[in-house]
Every structure is written in C-alpha cells, then in structure tokens.
Design a protein around this motif. Structure first.
Motif: not given
Length: 781
Positions: A319-328
């Motif tokens: 699992l990878h925690d992306n935080g609130a958004y995924g701009p990258y």
C-alpha cells in the motif's frame, strides 16, 4: 597549455558568491510597491466549508485585498496531473489534484482557504488570523491500511473508495518458482512518512507590468520552463509574455518539482489583478503542513530461493499513502515497484500495489522518490534469507548479482519513463569487493566484534547494495557562445539547487573549446535565457543537460576550427585549442584569440558565406531513449548504547558507480548530502499525525534532523562502468546517497542487537522504538 578538466576535482565556480552572501535567492527580490501575501489555512484534516467571513480582516489598515475560492471565478480549477500513469496493462487510476483555494471542503490540515494581500507580511498574517471559517468537521482517515475499508470516510465523495490506483506488474511465473523453492521467506515491512526539510522554504514573487504586458516570476521551482508554460496557459498569455526565474535555491530534493502549488498559481494572478509586485515566502510551519511529503508504504513481501541461495522469485504487495491528492501520478510507487529488483537476477517477479487517499498532505517525490522503499524491502528480505540459509550478507548478494555479460539487462516491467526497465550497464562485484575491503568486513566480524561483545558493547555491521534509475528524458537543451572578450556563455533550461552545475557544465565546455573553466559563465533556470527544458529532478541534470551542453560545445568547437582553418590556411586537424586561443600545432605565433575569432565570425560588412553561420555559438538538445542505471554498495559499523538505545555510527563507507565521473569533488558532496538525509530518514525523521489528522511535530523542536554531530565522516570511493547510452558515458548520482541508507542502518542495528534476537522490519527507528523491540523480545523469551 589548458589542462583537461573532465574527471578532476575542480573547486566549484559558484561557491564564492554563495559563501559571501552575494547569491540571489527568491526572498532577496524586493521591488518598489511590493505587496505581501499570507494564507488562511485549514485547521481541520477533513471538513465541509459552510461559510467564510473576511469582514474583520478586510477592515485592518494595510490590507489591500482578500480572496476566497468564490473570488477566483473561472481561474479556480484543479491543478494539472503532472505525470500520467505509465502504459501498464489494466492499470486503475483516479485523477484527483489539488485546488488553488478550498471551495466546498478541506482534505488536509494546512490546505489554503483564503489569501490575504497586504502592505506587509505582518499585516497579512494578522488579518489571516481574523478570517472566520465555519466548518462541519467530517470523519478522518489517516491510516492507509484503513483507507480502503468500506466503512472509511470518502475523501473524494465522487469516488466509491479512497483508491488512487491499482497496479500489477509481473515477469515469469512466481507460483512455479515458489513451488520449486527450497526456502520461502515472508515478512511485513513498513517505511514511514517524512519531509524534505530544505534549508530554504518555498517562495514566489510575481511582477506584472501592465504597460509592457509582461509577467516576471521568481520561483523556488526545480522546473522553471514548465512553470512558465503552465502559467502562460492559465493566465491567457503567450509564453513570450512570461519570464520565470529560478534563482539559487537552498535545496530542492523533489518537493520543489511539484507543479502547481496553490501559491504558484495565485501570486502571479494577484499581481495581474492589482498591477503590483506581490511576494509570498513560506514559513517553516507552512513548510511542514503544505509542502509535499513522501515515504509511507507497507509491504507484504515473499522471496523464494534455492538451498544454494539463488533467488527463484519474489512476490510483493504494498500500500502506498498518497495523501489527500495525487498530482504526481504514480511516479513514487512505480519507482518502488521497479527498484525493488535491485542488482539481482530475479527470474520471476509478481508486484501489486494500491495507492490510497488519506487526510494528510499529499505525496510527491522526495530524494529517492520511492526507490528507498523498494531497496529496503529487497535488502531486508535478502538478510532474512541469508539467516535461514546460513550465508553471510555479502555471499547471498554476490550469488544473485546480474553478471556483466548480461547487460543490457531487461527486467521486463515498465518504469516511470514509460519504457521497459532496462539496465544499460553494470558490474557489481568490484564495488562489493572494494566496500568489503574498505570497511575491513572480515576482520571486524572475526576479531573486533567478538572482542567488543565480550566487553558488553553492542556493535554491528551492515552492508547492502542498490541500483538507482537516473537520467530519464524527455530532453534538455543548451546554448554555448564565445563572446568577443573571449569569455564563454552557456545557457540551459534546467534550474540549480546545489548540484554544482556552474562547475561541471563549465568543465564540459572548457575541455571542448580550450579555455579556463573559470572563464565559462553558466546561466540556469531563466526562461528568457533558454526557452526549453524539463527540469532538475530524478538525478538527470548531468546526464541529460550535461550531454546537451557537451553537444553544443562540440558544435562550437567545429565552428572555431572551420573558421580558424580559413584564417590560418591550415587543415582543421592541424589546429589546437588551448589557453583561450586557436593555433597551428607547434606554431605558437599563429595563435588567434577566441574572442578575436568571435568578432570575425560576426562581420559588420560583407556577406556571410553559404554554409556559414554568424557568431561562434550553437544550440543542441539531448533526449535519451531511456534512463541509465547507477549502482553501489553502502557499509557501516554502529554501536548501540544498551541503556539508552542511542545509536552511534562509527564508520560509514560507500562505493558508488555512476559511470564516468565529471568532477569527483562535486560527486562526493552529492553522496555526503544524500547519506546525511538517509541517516535522518533511518533514525531521526518521522512525521507524526494523530487520529484526527493533526500534525503533531511540525517544527524543528519536535521533528529531528541529523546535525554534523550525528553524521559521521563518510568514506567514498568509486568504480566506473561507463554508460553506452550517452556520449559522455555518465550516469546520475543525485539520490544515490539517500537510497540504501535505511536498510544498511537496519541491518547494522539488527546485527548489533543480535544477542536479543531483535528483527527490524521498519524505518525509521528511534531509541524508544528500539527499546520497545528489545523489551518485546525479552518478554517472548
């Protein structure tokens, strides 16, 4: 005679202005009539915005304007997806990017809600405190393992779950490999959250000149050309109307490649609205909350081996925690997925990951950009396998190295540059042998460690290997020009954040045109000086921009020889360039200064001959087909205090292979800096959020970074396996120091704590965490 500088330890051209305080940084830009910006940021990790009252703030003397999302009109839009998903079969990806100002709800602490513009930063900050935001708090999801629970609150309510992406890549048949294995080892491994903590925080200064219809922006960005292109599109301007300058930057490390932060799109817009220069400089608290984070993955890994210790297959789900958004996009988890394979011949590989949204600051690359995670998993799993098989940590690695004859080596999975992961070249055993010799591994294990343990001292040794994918495209360009005074100007589109570009690029040019390296002036990060480029990231500056600089310098050399051959009536092969002149070999009196030749190349009368171009100048571009792969070995000796569980690094050795080395002095500095950040990542630095998504250690009082007292003397050596993929034969090195430090540290500490039987499955560690692990083992015993 000018001495060739490639491979020499040349002192940095940029250091005098930096060390004497004469270098320009973004906060040094002060313009008449400048206004200053502060932001009202969310105190909640997840909440619905009911109303925003700015009346008290607007009444303060000196407040010029206040903007909320409603005031932006059509300018309010989500940011761009910077990197689309690679062309991997059946990939699932949900695009959700950050917004300039939160409109309906906030999704992480520190998300900007309103912007105050005032005559001073002090007034702007005071006014921001008086903005009242009425919100309805919503349930929060912080733990990535809970994010996909059907009962978890939805961070983006138009989705059915908090899923950013689901990706599977595989080669060979892992199930068959496992069935044939003599030993199968499985573990759960965890790599936690951190921040880049650059010395200089982010900042933007914008100046719109209504009369000339021109916008100038100073920005702490790693990609000025891309920022210019984006801003011109957002603001309805042509690219020629926007100049972006990335001056000296006090550390980039990846978060400053993020585009576009809310502040980057708002400050230029406000300057155009008010026809005034506008400045925003991030404070350290904002940096912790509102500059992108990285790390934070949990892996369930399994390795299948023969009884001789050969890897038959590897399986990994994470699992990878992306935080609130995924701009990258998927850059970080794809790097983890690919870099896990390391220096090793892995016949069968199954890798699956899910990236998830949480109510934390969103994640983009930070020095290593996901490579740390993959290296940590593979290196730790090899350590556990070695214990099962009774092998030393270096034996099991040597058995599985890809042999030199196997290159180029195709790993058959897709890398972040959208191409199959192919290692261009490598020769790993010489680096391993050199590292074992430098750390005196056998003597330590055989003599020193038993002696010290008999005295009650907890000492351990660690050794790991790694690869670093570097030098990805798409391209960079450069222009080289001989001036009438004999000085050489070089311009390129990338920015600089301490990599030594002003010296290494100067060396490449000086060697081609025969001048002193101090007579080459480099311009980086100014879109009016060079119009095209991608940016400084992914350990690509020397590889991609360096080869462009080299190509442009070669063309200028050809022009010099062609013109001089006519002037001196000699064949080009009979000429030499040295000490700022071109002359017939063996005839010193024939010398023509390059500056004089430059004047003759730009005549004021007559006609330029067909096939000739005026001036001694050339522009060239370089775009690699795929990236190039650096590699190396890290080894260290540690001592753990049995009372406090504090860890002291006694020795640290690294042997690095980045192909041909332009400047060993600069390269050593890059390695030193990376290792310092790696040590921080391994034992000191950890971002802590509570269950409500509140950042608990958002200052240097609570978030620990290593100082010169904690970073040991680092012994650096090199081997050179030239890359066949570019004319210079070079590979990148910007992230190499940071990538393997975590697993090397974990292995060494685990070795020191061997009397307790402690197994280390996580990074970062801490004295408290080591104490907990030791106590748990004692209770089990």
């Amino acid at each position: 005679m000018t001495t060739r500088t490639f491979g020499q330890r040349i002192r940095r051209n940029e250091d005098p202005v930096l060390l004497t305080g004469q270098a320009l940084f973004t906060d040094d830009v002060n313009l008449p009539g400048m206004l200053h910006v502060a932001f009202k940021r969310s105190d909640y990790a997840h909440a619905r915005i009911l109303s925003i009252d700015t009346s008290l703030a607007a009444a303060i003397e000196g407040v010029v304007a206040i903007y909320t999302a409603a005031d932006l009109g059509d300018y309010w839009r989500p940011g761009p997806l910077l990197v689309s998903p690679p062309p991997i079969k059946d990939v699932v990806f949900n695009t959700r990017t950050q917004v300039p100002l939160a409109r309906d709800k906030v999704r992480h602490v520190g998300e900007p809600i309103a912007m105050v513009v005032a005559t001073s930063r002090y007034i702007a900050e005071d006014a921001a405190e008086l903005i009242f935001v009425d919100v309805e708090p919503l349930p929060v999801v912080v733990d990535m393992e809970q994010a996909l629970d059907p009962a978890a609150p939805l961070i983006h309510e138009d989705l059915t779950q908090n899923l950013v992406a689901h990706v599977i890549q595989q080669k060979g048949d892992y199930a068959a490999a496992k069935a044939q294995a003599d030993v199968v080892v499985s573990r759960r491994l965890y790599y936690d959250h951190g921040v880049a903590a650059a010395m200089e925080n982010r900042g933007v200064v914008a100046n719109w000149d209504r009369k000339s219809q021109h916008l100038t922006v100073w920005d702490t960005t790693q990609a000025p050309v891309v920022i210019r292109n984006g801003l011109s599109g957002l603001l309805g301007l042509s690219a020629a109307q926007v100049r972006v300058i990335a001056p000296f930057i006090g550390g980039g490390f990846g978060p400053k490649i993020m585009m576009f932060y809310p502040e980057e799109v708002l400050v230029p817009w406000v300057s155009m609205q008010l026809n005034r220069p506008v400045k925003w400089i991030e404070d350290r608290r904002e940096n912790f909350m509102s500059t992108t984070h990285e790390r934070d993955q949990v892996h369930w890994a399994e390795i299948a081996l023969s009884k001789e210790g050969r890897i038959l297959g590897f399986k990994d789900f994470f699992l990878h925690d992306n935080g609130a958004y995924g701009p990258y996009g998927l850059t970080v988890p794809i790097n983890s997925q690919c870099t896990l394979l390391g220096c090793y011949d892995v016949p069968a590989y199954y890798s699956e990951f899910k990236a998830v949204f949480t109510n934390k600051m969103y994640v983009t690359p930070y020095r290593g950009a996901g490579r740390q995670h993959g290296v940590f998993v593979m290196e730790r799993m090899l350590d556990f396998a070695a214990q099962e098989l009774g092998l030393s940590v270096h034996e099991i690695r040597r058995k599985n190295f890809i042999p030199p004859a196997a290159f180029p080596y195709n790993n058959a999975i897709i890398y972040q540059d959208f191409a199959p992961l192919v290692y261009d070249s490598g020769n790993y055993e010489p680096a391993l042998d050199k590292a074992l010799d430098l750390i005196d591994y056998d003597r330590f294990v055989r003599e020193e460690q038993p002696k010290l343990r008999a005295e009650g001292r907890l000492v351990g040794i660690g050794l790991v290997s790694y690869v670093e994918g570097t030098g990805i495209g798409p391209y960079e360009g450069a222009r080289v020009q001989i001036e009438p005074n004999g000085l050489v100007n070089v311009a390129t589109g990338i920015g600089t954040q301490g990599q030594g570009h002003f010296t290494s690029f100067a060396q490449l040019v000086a060697d081609q045109v025969g001048v002193d390296v101090r007579h080459v002036r480099i311009s980086t990060g100014d879109t009016d000086k060079f119009h095209w480029g991608t940016g400084t990231f992914a350990s690509r500056g020397a590889v991609v921009a360096g080869n462009a600089v080299h190509a442009a310098a070669e063309r200028v050399r050809e022009k010099i020889l062609k013109l001089a051959s006519e002037e001196l009536e000699a064949a080009p092969e009979d000429l030499e360039l040295t000490d700022g002149v071109v002359r017939v070999k063996g005839v010193p009196g024939s010398a023509i200064k390059l500056g004089d030749l430059a004047v003759r190349a730009n005549p004021l009368r007559g006609a330029v001959k067909p096939g000739m171009e005026p001036g001694l100048e050339a522009t060239a571009y370089f775009g690699p087909e795929r990236g190039v792969t650096a590699s190396g070995i890290h080894a260290l000796i540690v001592e753990v205090d049995p009372e406090t569980m504090q860890v002291q690094i006694k020795r640290y050795v690294t042997v690095h292979d980045c192909g041909r080395v332009i400047n060993p002095l600069i390269l050593d500095g890059q390695i030193h800096g990376g290792i310092a950040q790696g040590i921080g990542n391994a034992f000191y630095e950890k971002v802590v959020y509570d269950a409500n998504g509140q950042l608990l250690n958002g200052s240097f009082m609570d978030y620990l970074i290593p100082t010169s007292m904690e970073v040991p003397r680092i012994e650096v050596d090199h081997v050179e396996t030239p890359s066949p993929s570019n004319p210079l034969g070079i590979k990148g090195a910007g992230e190499a120091g940071a990538i393997p430090t975590g697993p090397a540290f974990a292995q060494a500490v685990e070795n020191a704590l061997a009397p307790f039987g402690v197994e280390i499955l996580e990074i970062p560690l801490s004295p408290n965490r080591l104490y907990e692990l030791v106590q748990a083992r004692r209770q089990e015993a």
